[in-house]
Design an enzyme around this catalytic site. Structure first.
Site, PDB file in Angstrom:
ATOM      1  N   SER A 119      19.271  42.582  27.062  1.00 52.29           N
ATOM      2  CA  SER A 119      18.653  41.301  27.417  1.00 52.29           C
ATOM      3  C   SER A 119      17.266  41.592  28.008  1.00 52.29           C
ATOM      4  O   SER A 119      16.350  40.799  27.882  1.00 52.29           O
ATOM      5  CB  SER A 119      19.528  40.491  28.364  1.00 52.29           C
ATOM      6  OG  SER A 119      19.874  41.251  29.479  1.00 52.29           O
ATOM      7  N   ALA A 120      17.134  42.762  28.657  1.00 54.40           N
ATOM      8  CA  ALA A 120      15.835  43.265  29.113  1.00 54.40           C
ATOM      9  C   ALA A 120      15.032  42.233  29.893  1.00 54.40           C
ATOM     10  O   ALA A 120      13.840  42.073  29.675  1.00 54.40           O
ATOM     11  CB  ALA A 120      15.022  43.769  27.923  1.00 54.40           C
ATOM     12  N   TYR A 146      26.955  34.603  28.627  1.00 58.13           N
ATOM     13  CA  TYR A 146      27.714  35.496  29.509  1.00 58.13           C
ATOM     14  C   TYR A 146      27.084  35.731  30.866  1.00 58.13           C
ATOM     15  O   TYR A 146      27.700  36.356  31.731  1.00 58.13           O
ATOM     16  CB  TYR A 146      28.018  36.829  28.805  1.00 58.13           C
ATOM     17  CG  TYR A 146      26.876  37.835  28.778  1.00 58.13           C
ATOM     18  CD1 TYR A 146      25.749  37.614  28.012  1.00 58.13           C
ATOM     19  CD2 TYR A 146      26.948  39.005  29.537  1.00 58.13           C
ATOM     20  CE1 TYR A 146      24.720  38.534  27.990  1.00 58.13           C
ATOM     21  CE2 TYR A 146      25.919  39.934  29.510  1.00 58.13           C
ATOM     22  CZ  TYR A 146      24.809  39.686  28.739  1.00 58.13           C
ATOM     23  OH  TYR A 146      23.789  40.598  28.736  1.00 58.13           O
ATOM     24  N   ASP A 196      23.186   3.014  50.113  1.00 60.14           N
ATOM     25  CA  ASP A 196      22.325   3.436  49.001  1.00 60.14           C
ATOM     26  C   ASP A 196      21.423   2.269  48.577  1.00 60.14           C
ATOM     27  O   ASP A 196      21.554   1.732  47.482  1.00 60.14           O
ATOM     28  CB  ASP A 196      23.237   3.883  47.840  1.00 60.14           C
ATOM     29  CG  ASP A 196      22.451   4.395  46.645  1.00 60.14           C
ATOM     30  OD1 ASP A 196      21.247   4.711  46.800  1.00 60.14           O
ATOM     31  OD2 ASP A 196      23.038   4.476  45.551  1.00 60.14           O
ATOM     32  N   GLY A 246      25.039  51.699  27.972  1.00 63.33           N
ATOM     33  CA  GLY A 246      25.487  52.264  29.250  1.00 63.33           C
ATOM     34  C   GLY A 246      27.011  52.234  29.289  1.00 63.33           C
ATOM     35  O   GLY A 246      27.639  51.432  28.586  1.00 63.33           O
ATOM     36  N   ASP A 247      27.614  53.100  30.103  1.00 59.79           N
ATOM     37  CA  ASP A 247      29.084  53.151  30.103  1.00 59.79           C
ATOM     38  C   ASP A 247      29.698  52.134  31.074  1.00 59.79           C
ATOM     39  O   ASP A 247      30.823  52.265  31.523  1.00 59.79           O
ATOM     40  CB  ASP A 247      29.564  54.575  30.435  1.00 59.79           C
ATOM     41  CG  ASP A 247      29.167  54.993  31.842  1.00 59.79           C
ATOM     42  OD1 ASP A 247      28.454  54.214  32.525  1.00 59.79           O
ATOM     43  OD2 ASP A 247      29.567  56.099  32.265  1.00 59.79           O
ATOM     44  N   ASP A 248      28.907  51.085  31.381  1.00 60.54           N
ATOM     45  CA  ASP A 248      29.349  50.112  32.394  1.00 60.54           C
ATOM     46  C   ASP A 248      29.944  48.844  31.771  1.00 60.54           C
ATOM     47  O   ASP A 248      30.025  47.819  32.409  1.00 60.54           O
ATOM     48  CB  ASP A 248      28.152  49.718  33.268  1.00 60.54           C
ATOM     49  CG  ASP A 248      27.012  49.141  32.432  1.00 60.54           C
ATOM     50  OD1 ASP A 248      26.861  49.570  31.273  1.00 60.54           O
ATOM     51  OD2 ASP A 248      26.293  48.269  32.941  1.00 60.54           O
TER      52      ASP A 248
HETATM   53  C1  SPV Z   1      23.283   8.419  42.461  1.00 58.54           C
HETATM   54  O1  SPV Z   1      23.991   9.431  42.497  1.00 58.54           O
HETATM   55  O2  SPV Z   1      22.675   7.999  43.453  1.00 58.54           O
HETATM   56  C2  SPV Z   1      23.130   7.656  41.221  1.00 58.54           C
HETATM   57  C3  SPV Z   1      24.229   7.632  40.253  1.00 58.54           C
HETATM   58  O3  SPV Z   1      22.117   7.026  41.056  1.00 58.54           O
HETATM   59  S1  SPV Z   1      25.167   6.209  40.627  1.00 58.54           S
HETATM   60  O4  SPV Z   1      25.712   6.385  41.959  1.00 58.54           O
HETATM   61  O5  SPV Z   1      26.210   6.107  39.628  1.00 58.54           O
HETATM   62  O6  SPV Z   1      24.275   5.060  40.585  1.00 58.54           O
HETATM   63 MG    MG Z   2      21.085   6.630  42.821  1.00 63.82          MG
END
Ligand code: SPV
Ligand code: MG
Length: 435
Positions: free
Chosen positions: A15-16, A49, A210, A96-98
């Site tokens: 992956s380097a 992975y 909210d 590598g052997d890991d």
């Molecule tokens: C939040 O997580 O504040 C969102 C998603 O806006 S919901 O609560 O479904 O509105």
């Molecule tokens: Mg929200």
């Protein structure tokens, strides 16, 4: 060594991402056996992975092509070597052997089996002690990341993951869980790809509803604490983005902090959480006005990496799928980089019906799902229906609340804390949880 050693072909898969002396030792050894082709794992192969690499494929390719032990670099698109080995039919594979145990064990077995077909050999070089990419990566995590690197991760993840898995956090300890947690199942690696900064949990964790009582500055300062200790990308829930005159400042603040995306919803008036059953006094923005907001946000962002996600609330407000589809097209035309289609149904029927039709639109953009109410829906179903990001929007707070309430109740009831000791983190563990 034998004379015609240079005719032999040697295959090394890497992956380097963080090149260190162990890689050079392997390449040096391999080059003594013959011409070295490096099978460079694509970002997609690596994320099957382990974590998304810091450097993208092209950056890693440039470095390897300029190492003198390397003759050629080819893409290895899966962790499994078979396809490339069949094509190249190398005399040797060097590793590598890991990898005799752990997630790569079965890959190793397949390499041995495939090589046998043309009498090729697997040669395992003793792994260079005291150095490993994981250790270096942990150091990088301790040092932090830059806003640019963090911000660019979301678009990269969208390109390489079947679905980008995002979990809510409202504080730094939650951020650390998201940062560090991973599991291995059926030889695959699973982790959360990013964090959701939720208006709901940012408000409720501060004891407020909210409804934008928690102002944007307070939310940004909380976010800053999370940014301090994590490196994964963040999607910010900006409600309806506030007044159009303020959006460009919000976008600039978020982008400067290294946030990868802003979600703006198409509702107007006093904010009310979408999961309330009663959405009576909630109105949706006019398409034309919301498109203006998207354009302002788009104009304010500085880099291509920062994404504007338009959130459609038609289904939350009981409108038809046609309304959501019309909005999706218009928001997309206005410049939205992705569409979040929200629903508060118990099953995903309506968002899948939306997805089926939006996928055919010429204005199609990656779709985001928030399966809070249709929580039985598996990620595999979301993938099948064309979703690119899944946001688990409130689960860290919902998990913490009953645990805290239970602890408080038990202490109150028993007038001592011993009855809950076996349910909470032991003191000795909490002391060393954060180093
Ligand atoms: C939040 O997580 O504040 C969102 C998603 O806006 S919901 O609560 O479904 O509105
Ligand atoms: Mg929200």
């Amino acid at each position: 060594m034998k004379k015609n050693k240079s005719k032999k072909s040697v295959y090394v898969a890497f992956s380097a991402d963080i090149l260190h002396e162990a890689h050079i030792n392997i390449l040096k050894y391999a080059s003594k056996l013959g011409n070295v082709t490096v099978g460079l794992l694509t970002d997609k192969a690596i994320t099957s992975y382990r974590k998304l690499p810091h450097l993208n494929y092209r950056q890693r390719e440039v470095i390897l092509k300029n190492i003198r032990y390397v003759k050629k670099v080819v893409q290895q698109k899966t962790l499994d070597y078979t396809q490339n080995l069949q094509k190249i039919k190398p005399n040797y594979v060097v590793h590598g052997d890991d990898w005799k145990t752990g997630i790569q064990k079965s890959t190793r077995a397949k390499v041995i089996k495939t090589l046998k077909k043309w009498s090729g050999k697997l040669i395992e070089v003793p792994y260079t002690k005291n150095i490993s990419s994981s250790k270096i990566k942990n150091k990088i995590l301790q040092t932090g990341t830059t806003p640019e690197i963090r911000k660019s991760k979301l678009k990269r993840l969208i390109q390489v993951k079947d679905i980008v898995r995002v979990l809510e956090t409202h504080n730094s300890i939650g951020g650390l869980i998201i940062e560090n947690l991973s599991i291995e199942k059926n030889n695959r690696f699973y982790e959360f790809d990013g964090m959701w900064s939720s208006s709901l949990t940012d408000s409720v964790s501060r004891g407020k509803p909210d409804n934008q009582s928690v102002d944007i500055s307070t939310r940004l300062s909380g976010l800053n604490e999370i940014l301090d200790v994590t490196t994964k990308p963040i999607i910010f829930d900006a409600d309806n983005g506030g007044r159009i005159e303020h959006i460009s400042y919000t976008v600039k603040s978020l982008e400067r902090a290294g946030v990868a995306a802003i979600v703006i919803e198409d509702k107007i008036g006093l904010k009310k959480n979408s999961l309330f059953k009663n959405q009576k006094n909630v109105s949706q923005d006019k398409i034309k006005d919301f498109c203006k907001k998207i354009k302002v946000a788009k104009k304010a962002k500085i880099s291509d990496d920062f994404m504007i996600i338009a959130r459609i609330e038609s289904l939350i407000l009981g409108k038809k799928i046609e309304d959501a589809l019309k909005r999706a097209d218009e928001y997309s035309k206005a410049g939205a980089d992705a569409i979040l289609i929200h629903s508060k149904e118990k099953n995903p029927k309506e968002i899948f019906a939306f997805a089926k039709r939006f996928r055919k639109s010429k204005f199609f953009k990656p779709m985001v799902a928030v399966p809070s109410t249709y929580s039985k829906t598996k990620e595999s179903e979301l993938i099948r229906n064309g979703f690119k990001i899944v946001i688990y929007a409130n689960h860290m707070l919902r998990a913490a609340y009953p645990a805290m309430t239970e602890a408080a109740k038990m202490i109150l009831k028993h007038k001592r804390s011993s009855p809950i000791e076996n349910k909470i983190t032991p003191i000795k563990d909490i002391l060393t949880l954060v180093k």
